[in-house]
Design an enzyme around this catalytic site. Structure first.
Site, PDB file in Angstrom:
ATOM      1  N   LYS A 130     -11.481 -19.288  29.823  1.00 15.67           N
ATOM      2  CA  LYS A 130     -12.360 -19.042  30.979  1.00 15.67           C
ATOM      3  C   LYS A 130     -11.673 -19.419  32.287  1.00 15.67           C
ATOM      4  CE  LYS A 130     -16.780 -19.573  30.656  1.00 15.67           C
ATOM      5  NZ  LYS A 130     -18.164 -20.122  30.531  1.00 15.67           N
ATOM      6  N   ASN A 166      -7.324 -22.652  28.333  1.00 14.00           N
ATOM      7  CA  ASN A 166      -8.767 -22.434  28.439  1.00 14.00           C
ATOM      8  C   ASN A 166      -8.963 -20.992  28.894  1.00 14.00           C
ATOM      9  OD1 ASN A 166     -11.398 -22.097  29.825  1.00 14.00           O
ATOM     10  ND2 ASN A 166     -11.680 -24.266  29.395  1.00 14.00           N
ATOM     11  N   ILE A 184      -7.252 -28.525  42.011  1.00 13.73           N
ATOM     12  CA  ILE A 184      -7.471 -27.784  43.262  1.00 13.73           C
ATOM     13  C   ILE A 184      -8.380 -26.572  43.029  1.00 13.73           C
ATOM     14  CG2 ILE A 184      -5.343 -28.594  44.300  1.00 13.73           C
ATOM     15  CD1 ILE A 184      -4.034 -25.957  43.583  1.00 13.73           C
ATOM     16  N   GLY A 185      -9.233 -26.705  42.003  1.00 14.80           N
ATOM     17  CA  GLY A 185     -10.133 -25.620  41.646  1.00 14.80           C
ATOM     18  C   GLY A 185      -9.624 -24.803  40.487  1.00 14.80           C
ATOM     19  N   GLY A 216       3.308 -21.117  33.311  1.00 17.39           N
ATOM     20  CA  GLY A 216       2.474 -20.972  34.491  1.00 17.39           C
ATOM     21  C   GLY A 216       1.753 -19.633  34.539  1.00 17.39           C
ATOM     22  N   GLY A 235      -1.299 -19.166  37.210  1.00 20.99           N
ATOM     23  CA  GLY A 235      -2.105 -18.938  38.408  1.00 20.99           C
ATOM     24  C   GLY A 235      -1.474 -18.017  39.429  1.00 20.99           C
ATOM     25  N   GLU A 236      -0.151 -18.101  39.594  1.00 21.25           N
ATOM     26  CA  GLU A 236       0.516 -17.263  40.591  1.00 21.25           C
ATOM     27  C   GLU A 236       0.994 -15.935  40.016  1.00 21.25           C
ATOM     28  OE1 GLU A 236       2.356 -20.557  43.555  1.00 21.25           O
ATOM     29  OE2 GLU A 236       2.688 -20.859  41.420  1.00 21.25           O
ATOM     30  N   GLN A 256      -8.513 -17.862  37.124  1.00 17.63           N
ATOM     31  CA  GLN A 256      -7.276 -17.883  37.895  1.00 17.63           C
ATOM     32  C   GLN A 256      -6.780 -16.466  38.168  1.00 17.63           C
ATOM     33  OE1 GLN A 256      -4.437 -20.816  38.502  1.00 17.63           O
ATOM     34  NE2 GLN A 256      -6.421 -20.927  39.487  1.00 17.63           N
TER      35      GLN A 256
END
Length: 741
Positions: A630, A628, A478-479, A699, A701-702, A635
């Protein structure tokens, strides 16, 4: 040949793995995105772009112009007679399409309008313009009902919603008694408005029938559940539906469930006898998909004079539409972030006749930590303690609600590293004490936390005679970099250059995967790819008659017993396929797993206008192994920018008379633009959490969003002495409390 399936249940922490001794040295590196060139050159097709050049029709929705009503009639005759129109679909199946993402069985449709903007009909025509025009000709007669459009007006009707992402009530000890006896008592109420996920790619779908078989290209995050929702909505067996989402232009929770586009495209294609494309307009995205709940949060904290928390309460009111039991888990981090023996953490859900609420990026933490971390700052100041020292003083040794040991927790290290890098010692000692021209200058900080989940996920990896590997899993990107991360894991495990690894995602014909959501995707799907590669390593070792532990793979060759053999010689013209499935196990029950971080912010507040400008923003994060550097940094940039929006701008305004989402486009729903965002800084601490996943990662991203907004409003207070408890901190709220210039 194909090796036996390899399933691993995460029942215990893993020791060192092949990834800890990787010889290819690609995992964790800041590699460019696998699909980056395809995206920037327009060669990565998003949902609406499929079947380009084929004979297709176009659908356009007719939506309700009222918030609560019974439909007396829908007159489609003028639309059906309009030039280019192929079909007009109306009825309960269309109405049900808007209820599908969370609770289709719970909705009793029966011609009812549940929210403003609810889909009522779909017009299918030869061109998009013809469909849009004909949709304007559909006339609906309503029997209006009395709608409930304000959370605050219906608090007395709020009820316990039952279990969701967390238990609604988390109680321990006797909070009321401990709070009454506390030497220092803090009691404040905070509010946060509704938010829209507003992904860059609007929800869209293309549907094509081949007999009774349906192929859908749609923008989805969780294919395994989304395909079931589509099948239920269309009324066909799930095995007859093939769903593809190879590229998704952002989801942020709004595509965890399906929007109305996929079901309506399928119904339209069946009625028109040809493939149909349906893309939601930006207004439709805002009005017909889902949103984040508005919240009312009361935070009460009792401490000793020295600052030790003895009583902690976080009591929350949230909302959803009728029949939907999802509740925003506002206090999901409050449960474990700070010590305190007596605790009262509650959630109550009130029904309103507004668009359904659902997960939006960092559900719970995104809004709950706006209040919790503001309260911690307020109380630190009252106690005359540095905000970091106050937090350190209340750092728990085990999870305070259930006394589970933390799988890993580097929160204190994040505080220290962030303070050192940011120059926290230079923080103004009191509000309105540092001035640069018209600008008051202030520093603020906040903790960051995000609960970790591992989800069941499967993958297969095929090693071809030419030494190239192909990864197959129904995971979505999702990007966030799923393609790139899975490529790196495979390259590291098999000793290949990343260019020799092809990754196939977003197709329900591939092995079922966790999908993207909840910050679980990379480590869940990545662990299944790890297992599939481990399966291949064992098969190669068996071919060479050596133990897998004695086999080194590098640059497309197997090295063992003083021999270096290219893969193509081992395979002898055939292929090997490894399979892997990861499942959560006992480690999720015996340890408390979460990612942690700290945000540091410098703001300038204009002494004349009340405008706030974020001048510096630093995030220090500890989320296990970074896969990763980058994509992980990217994110975090996204989370930081979203945090700026939550603090200063984002507010979905609900008309209390009609339930209309008034600012239902990106012209009126304000998000940060380039001029609002300073140079961002992100630092990752070295960490391995071997109980969290086979990759020892968690996790991320959030996590990057959780707490950012509070760091900003805490900095506003430090700059000028204005404490904003009703988000967002727009200039009118700041201006009202500014000191005399």
């Amino acid at each position: 040949m194909t090796t036996d399936a390899n399933t691993y249940v995460m029942d215990e922490a893993v020791g060192e793995t092949r990834l800890d001794h990787g010889t290819q040295a690609v995992l964790g590196k800041p590699l460019n995105r696998y699909e980056g060139a395809l995206k920037v050159s327009g060669r990565a097709p998003y949902a609406y772009e499929h079947l380009a050049g084929e004979d297709v029709a176009y659908g356009f929705m007719v939506t309700a112009g009222i918030g609560k009503a019974k439909i007396r009639s829908i007159d489609t005759s003028k639309a059906e007679a309009a030039p280019g129109v192929l079909a007009v679909i109306a009825g309960d199946r269309v109405l049900r399409a808007s209820a599908l993402p969370m609770a289709p069985a719970a909705q009793t449709i029966d011609g009812q309008v549940f929210h403003y903007g609810q889909p009522l009909a779909l017009v299918v025509a030869e061109t998009f313009e013809a469909a849009r025009h004909a949709a304007s000709l559909v006339k609906t007669i309503y029997e209006p009902g009395e709608g409930r459009y304000s959370l605050r007006d219906h608090l007395e009707d709020a009820t316990n919603p039952g279990p969701g992402a967390m238990q609604p009530d988390n109680l321990r000890g006797d909070f009321e008694a401990a709070f009454a006896a506390a030497e220092i008592q803090f009691d404040e109420t905070y509010t946060t408005p509704s938010h829209s996920a507003a992904p860059m790619e609007p929800h869209a779908a293309v549907a094509k029938w081949d007999g009774d078989k349906l192929t859908i290209w749609s923008s989805c995050q969780l294919l395994e559940t989304n395909v079931i929702q589509i099948a239920n909505g269309v009324g066909v067996p799930v095995e007859n539906v093939h769903l593809l989402s190879p590229y998704v232009g952002g989801g942020f929770g709004s595509k965890l469930g399906i929007g109305p586009d996929a079901v309506l495209a399928a119904l339209g294609a069946r009625a028109a006898g040809k493939p149909v494309k349906v893309a939601l307009s930006r207004q439709h995205v805002f009005q017909t998909t889902s949103r984040r709940s508005e919240t009312i949060q009361r935070v009460r904290i009792g401490t000793t004079k020295e600052g030790r928390i003895t009583a902690l309460a976080h009591e929350n009111f949230v909302t959803n539409s009728p029949g939907n039991s999802f509740f925003e888990p506002v206090a999901i981090s409050t449960v474990f972030l700070y010590a305190g023996e007596n605790r009262q953490i509650t959630h109550r859900l009130a029904e309103t006749d507004v668009l359904m609420t659902a997960s939006v990026r960092a559900p719970g933490e995104a809004v709950g930590m706006l209040s919790l971390e503001s309260a911690m700052d307020e109380l630190a100041i009252r106690l005359n303690l540095d905000p970091i020292e106050f937090r350190k003083l209340n750092e728990p040794e085990v999870a305070p609600q259930d006394e589970l040991p933390f799988s890993s927790r580097k929160l204190l290290e994040c505080y220290d590293e962030g303070a050192r890098r940011f120059g926290w010692e230079n923080r103004p000692k009191k509000p309105a004490s540092r001035r640069e021209g018209e600008w008051w200058i202030g520093y603020g900080m906040a903790a960051a936390s995000r609960s970790h989940q591992l989800m069941k996920s499967s993958a297969e990896v095929e090693l071809a005679p030419d030494g190239r590997a192909t990864v197959r899993t129904a995971m979505t990107d999702i990007g966030t970099g799923s393609y790139t991360i899975l490529q790196q894991i495979t390259a590291e495990m098999l000793g290949l250059s990343p260019e020799h690894v092809t990754v196939l995602l977003g197709d329900t014909d591939l092995p079922p995967s966790s999908g993207s959501g909840g910050s679980w995707g990379a480590n869940s799907a990545g662990s299944s790819v790890y297992l599939a590669c481990e399966d291949l390593v064992k098969a190669l070792a068996k071919r060479l008659d050596v133990d897998a532990s004695d086999l080194t793979l590098k640059d497309g060759q197997a090295i063992a017993g003083n021999r270096r053999i290219p893969f193509h010689e081992i395979l002898e013209g055939g292929t090997l396929t490894g399979r892997g499935t990861i499942e959560p196990g006992k480690t999720a029950e015996t340890t408390h797993q979460a990612s942690y971080g700290a945000h540091f912010c410098e703001v300038g507040v204009n002494a004349v206008t009340g405008e706030t400008r974020v001048r510096r923003l630093l995030t220090v994060a500890a989320a296990g192994r970074i896969l990763n550097e980058k994509t992980a940094t990217s994110q975090c940039y996204g989370g930081q920018i979203w945090g700026i929006g939550s603090a200063l701008a984002e507010e979905l305004v609900i008309d209390p008379r009609t339930g209309l989402l008034v600012n239902h486009d990106l012209g009126e729903y304000h998000v940060p633009v380039n001029a609002d965002v300073p140079q961002l800084d992100v630092v990752f601490l070295e960490e391995r959490d071997t109980a969290a996943s086979l990759l020892a990662g968690k996790g991320l991203g959030e996590l990057a969003l959780a707490g950012v907004g509070a760091a900003i409003t805490n900095a506003i207070y430090n700059a000028c002495g204005v404490r904003v408890r009703n988000y967002p901190a727009t200039l009118d709220k700041v201006l009202a409390g500014l000191p005399d210039a």
